[in-house]
Write an enzyme that holds these catalytic residues in place. Structure first.
Site, PDB file in Angstrom:
ATOM      1  CB  SER A   9      -0.954  -0.001   1.193  1.00  0.00           C
ATOM      2  OG  SER A   9      -0.325   0.444   2.352  1.00  0.00           O
ATOM      3  CG  ASN A  33       1.270   4.441 -13.896  1.00  0.00           C
ATOM      4  OD1 ASN A  33       0.830   4.929 -12.866  1.00  0.00           O
ATOM      5  ND2 ASN A  33       0.795   3.321 -14.406  1.00  0.00           N
ATOM      6  CG  ASN A  76      -2.888   3.527 -11.913  1.00  0.00           C
ATOM      7  OD1 ASN A  76      -3.768   2.675 -11.968  1.00  0.00           O
ATOM      8  ND2 ASN A  76      -2.050   3.629 -10.901  1.00  0.00           N
ATOM      9  CB  CYS A 136      -3.825   3.344  -7.750  1.00  0.00           C
ATOM     10  SG  CYS A 136      -2.835   3.144  -6.249  1.00  0.00           S
ATOM     11  CB  THR A 150      -2.197  -4.817  -6.938  1.00  0.00           C
ATOM     12  OG1 THR A 150      -2.720  -3.518  -6.674  1.00  0.00           O
ATOM     13  CG2 THR A 150      -0.724  -4.705  -7.257  1.00  0.00           C
ATOM     14  N   GLY A 192       2.398 -10.487  -7.762  1.00  0.00           N
ATOM     15  CA  GLY A 192       3.273 -11.663  -7.699  1.00  0.00           C
ATOM     16  C   GLY A 192       2.604 -12.915  -8.246  1.00  0.00           C
TER      17      GLY A 192
HETATM   18  C1  LIG Z   1       5.208  -1.837  -4.784  1.00  0.00           C
HETATM   19  C2  LIG Z   1       4.287  -1.677  -5.961  1.00  0.00           C
HETATM   20  C3  LIG Z   1       3.919  -0.396  -6.400  1.00  0.00           C
HETATM   21  C4  LIG Z   1       3.069  -0.233  -7.497  1.00  0.00           C
HETATM   22  N1  LIG Z   1       2.764   1.034  -7.933  1.00  0.00           N
HETATM   23  C5  LIG Z   1       2.000   1.188  -9.064  1.00  0.00           C
HETATM   24  C6  LIG Z   1       1.751   2.493  -9.615  1.00  0.00           C
HETATM   25  O1  LIG Z   1       2.229   3.514  -9.101  1.00  0.00           O
HETATM   26  N2  LIG Z   1       0.962   2.592 -10.731  1.00  0.00           N
HETATM   27  C7  LIG Z   1       0.424   1.475 -11.343  1.00  0.00           C
HETATM   28  O2  LIG Z   1      -0.254   1.604 -12.347  1.00  0.00           O
HETATM   29  N3  LIG Z   1       0.673   0.240 -10.852  1.00  0.00           N
HETATM   30  C8  LIG Z   1       1.438   0.073  -9.732  1.00  0.00           C
HETATM   31  N4  LIG Z   1       1.700  -1.208  -9.262  1.00  0.00           N
HETATM   32  C9  LIG Z   1       1.117  -2.383  -9.956  1.00  0.00           C
HETATM   33  C10 LIG Z   1       2.110  -3.005 -10.949  1.00  0.00           C
HETATM   34  O3  LIG Z   1       2.462  -2.104 -11.967  1.00  0.00           O
HETATM   35  C11 LIG Z   1       1.506  -4.285 -11.559  1.00  0.00           C
HETATM   36  O4  LIG Z   1       0.281  -3.945 -12.192  1.00  0.00           O
HETATM   37  C12 LIG Z   1       1.224  -5.362 -10.528  1.00  0.00           C
HETATM   38  O5  LIG Z   1       2.231  -5.389  -9.537  1.00  0.00           O
HETATM   39  C13 LIG Z   1       1.089  -6.760 -11.141  1.00  0.00           C
HETATM   40  O6  LIG Z   1       2.282  -7.213 -11.738  1.00  0.00           O
HETATM   41  P1  LIG Z   1       3.377  -8.132 -10.985  1.00  0.00           P
HETATM   42  O7  LIG Z   1       2.639  -9.262 -10.352  1.00  0.00           O
HETATM   43  O8  LIG Z   1       4.341  -8.528 -12.046  1.00  0.00           O
HETATM   44  O9  LIG Z   1       4.007  -7.262  -9.946  1.00  0.00           O
HETATM   45  C14 LIG Z   1       2.552  -1.386  -8.148  1.00  0.00           C
HETATM   46  C15 LIG Z   1       2.921  -2.661  -7.713  1.00  0.00           C
HETATM   47  C16 LIG Z   1       3.780  -2.823  -6.638  1.00  0.00           C
HETATM   48  C17 LIG Z   1       4.162  -4.213  -6.202  1.00  0.00           C
END
Ligand SMILES: Cc1cc2nc3c(=O)[nH]c(=O)nc-3n(C[C@H](O)[C@H](O)[C@H](O)COP(=O)(O)O)c2cc1C
Ligand SMILES: Cc1cc2nc3c(=O)[nH]c(=O)nc-3n(C[C@H](O)[C@H](O)[C@H](O)COP(=O)(O)OP(=O)(O)OC[C@H]3O[C@@H](n4cnc5c(N)ncnc54)[C@H](O)[C@@H]3O)c2cc1C
Ligand code: FES
Lengths: 254, 299
Positions: B68, B97, B123, B126, B189, B213
């Site tokens: 978060s 983004n 985005n 979020c 997420t 993940g």
């Molecule tokens: C620590 C963290 C911060 C994130 N910040 C953003 C963000 O600022 N903007 C966004 O569109 N997605 C954000 N995400 C989502 C990721 O871009 C991605 O959609 C999501 O983690 C799924 O992919 P993954 O399983 O490969 O991590 C964030 C994810 C994580 C883990």
């Protein structure tokens, strides 16, 4: 900072649930400064644990890197079962380091629990810079003691305390340190330990500089994910992994 | 072989660093070659600087992490002045983004940023902020409205990033397409929660956070597959990609490009391993290009 596969040289229990792991790495041993940490992938292709685990480098000896750790959860449990010859992947050195100088006066080093690990090499460097070093270490109980002989070698006075009084002073390291502040003319203090200990230290309103090493849950360890952010005194965000882990106690909210 | 195209923007390979997991590239550049990426989606940018959410912001659960962070970022001006020139030094497409707390902010951000970057990722998903973000993104009408407005003022292609926290993600995909989006990216997420049974407290200060993940991969693949049936614009797929095999699954489900997020924390070399893995897969299976894989699932 490098990503390295290293072969474990030794991984042994040195106290109740406390282990000391070592591996050979010329690069890390040379790049290391007291306060730095590494991010260890305890198991390749694992989904649980998934993330790397951060650990301070306790000390280096020639080309060997030593990491002391306490078994607290699944990651450290798996790490504790690794044997000599097993390979682990290490990312480091990470973070900033303690300021080591020749201070014109006594230096105090205050550590509690696993926070004691990063302080050993710090004391070593402080002594090398010809300081007089008082060390205050707090443990839970007698069976939890570790690194005591090692700290004796790199300190002028060593004060041990335990929460249950089973050895040394009964109480925590900050309480013992507090009793010495008036009689000693400390020029600077360094500390690492649990949050309550560090806030107790902050509330002493020390008249000299105090540097602390902080912990926060980390994902990347290099300043990219912003998971480990804390508030600085002016409301600015600081990142424990990249702006720290070492901070001036007055510059951060704890 | 690896080149893909999204609305006229050529990515030399289909691997993009996922927003929020790669900062502004600077941190990882000390460790890996940023030129390896087809694109980099920046940490979410807002008009004004934001401090983000209180600690703890992160916990680990089986097969994933819950975060978060809450869009901590230096604001759009600082991004353009201090971060963009560095990123521009690399041979990779830069995707900004963007995050607004109302429609006007999205428009303003797109206006300011579109001359400077290769693409904009809106985005609308979020889960970690109280206003804007996912709240807009769950409503197809708002997705349509914001996409349309952003599209009007942008001089570069627009990607709309969708949230999985809805009953039917294809409704959002269709709304984005209808409004003129050049591509969609999914998934952000998944809203999630974990509790420490000793302290009886939630492991995240904000109580809930976003799960990413390997744990979310099958859900993400399904959503890419469903959207591929319903829209004709390119899909950028993500969620739990840890290796090249995961990436191939996304292409087969219908993704034209992929983003990698959480894996960067575990294995900073993932990008080069995945790139090589995709190349070998294409050769071994007699495909000439990634494009041949897109949606090429056999049912
Ligand atoms: C620590 C963290 C911060 C994130 N910040 C953003 C963000 O600022 N903007 C966004 O569109 N997605 C954000 N995400 C989502 C990721 O871009 C991605 O959609 C999501 O983690 C799924 O992919 P993954 O399983 O490969 O991590 C964030 C994810 C994580 C883990
Ligand atoms: C800069 C830094 C240096 C550290 N140095 C040492 C050291 O020298 N020796 C030592 O024993 N411990 C040290 N720790 C704490 C150590 O990282 C945790 O005890 C360890 O990650 C726990 O992992 P686990 O899987 O056993 O526990 P779990 O509770 O199963 O871990 C769950 C998650 O929480 C994270 N986590 C848990 N506790 C901490 C913590 N205190 N700090 C950061 N993340 C945590 C883990 O990385 C993991 O993602 C340090 C932490 C930091 C941030
Ligand atoms: S752990 Fe990622 S920014 Fe500190």
């Amino acid at each position: 900072m490098k990503l390295l596969d290293v072969e474990i040289a030794e991984n042994k229990m040195i106290a109740n649930g406390i282990y000391l792991l070592s591996f050979e790495s010329e690069y890390l041993a040379n790049a290391f400064k007291p306060g730095n940490f590494v991010n260890i992938l305890v198991e390749k292709d694992s989904i649980y644990p998934l993330l790397r685990r951060p650990f301070s480098i306790s000390f280096v000896k020639e080309n060997k890197v030593f990491i002391g750790y306490k078994v607290v959860g699944r990651g450290t449990q798996i790490l504790s079962q690794k044997k000599k010859g097993d390979t682990i992947n290490v990312l480091g050195p990470l973070g900033n380091s303690f300021l080591v100088d020749r201070f014109d006066g006594k230096v105090a080093v205050v550590g509690g629990g696993v926070g004691i690990f990063p302080l050993l090499s710090l004391c070593h460097e402080l002594k090398k810079a010809r300081n007089e070093v008082d060390v205050f270490l707090g443990f839970r109980s007698r069976s939890d003691l570790f690194f005591v002989e090692e700290f004796k070698e790199v300190s002028d006075n060593l004060f041990i305390s335990t929460d249950d009084g089973s050895i040394g002073y009964k109480g925590n390291a900050v309480e013992v340190f507090k009793t010495k502040i008036e009689e000693e003319n400390y020029k600077v203090a360094f500390s690492c330990g649990p949050k309550p200990m560090l806030s107790a230290l902050k509330s002493l309103n020390l008249t000299f500089k105090c540097y602390i090493s902080l912990e926060e849950k980390m994902a990347c360890g290099i300043g990219a994910c912003l998971c480990c952010s804390i508030k600085g005194k002016d409301g600015n965000m600081l990142h424990v992994c990249s702006d720290g882990p070492v901070f001036d106690i007055m510059e951060v909210e704890i | 072989m690896l080149e893909v195209e999204i609305s006229g923007v050529k990515l030399k390979n289909p691997i993009i660093a996922a927003s929020g997991t790669f900062g502004f590239g600077r941190e990882f550049s000390r460790l890996i070659d940023l030129n390896l990426f087809g694109g980099i989606s920046t940490k979410g940018i807002t008009l004004k600087k934001r401090a983000g959410n209180p600690q703890p912001r992160l916990c680990e659960v089986y097969g994933g992490i819950i975060n978060s962070v809450g869009l901590e970022n230096p604001g759009v001006e600082a991004f353009i002045k201090e971060e963009l020139p560095f990123l521009r030094r690399f041979d990779t497409k830069i995707i900004a983004n963007i995050n607004g707390f109302n429609k006007e902010e999205f428009i303003e951000l797109a206006k300011i940023l579109s001359p400077f970057v290769d693409m904009i990722e809106v985005n609308l998903s979020c889960p970690n902020v109280k206003e804007g973000g996912m709240i807009f993104g769950k409503d197809p009408n708002r997705v349509y409205e914001i996409t349309r407005e952003v599209k009007k003022v942008s001089s570069c292609p627009i990607i709309v990033k969708l949230t999985p926290n809805v009953t039917d993600i294809t409704e959002l995909a269709k709304a984005a397409e209808k409004a003129g989006a050049d591509a969609i990216s999914l998934i952000n997420t998944i809203s999630a929660m974990a509790i420490d049974i000793e302290t009886r407290r939630p492991l995240i200060k904000m109580v809930t956070g976003g799960l990413s993940g390997p744990a979310i991969k099958p859900i993400a693949v399904r959503m890419v597959y469903e959207c591929f049936q319903k829209v004709n614009i390119p899909i950028i797929g993500m969620g739990g990609i840890m290796n090249y095999k995961d990436a191939i699954e996304f292409f087969l489900a219908g993704a034209t490009a992929i983003q990698i997020g959480t894996v960067n924390f575990v294995n900073p070399n993932a990008v080069s391993e995945i790139k090589e893995g995709i190349e070998n897969y294409l050769k071994d299976h007699g495909f000439e290009s990634v494009k041949d894989l897109v949606g090429n699932i056999i049912i």
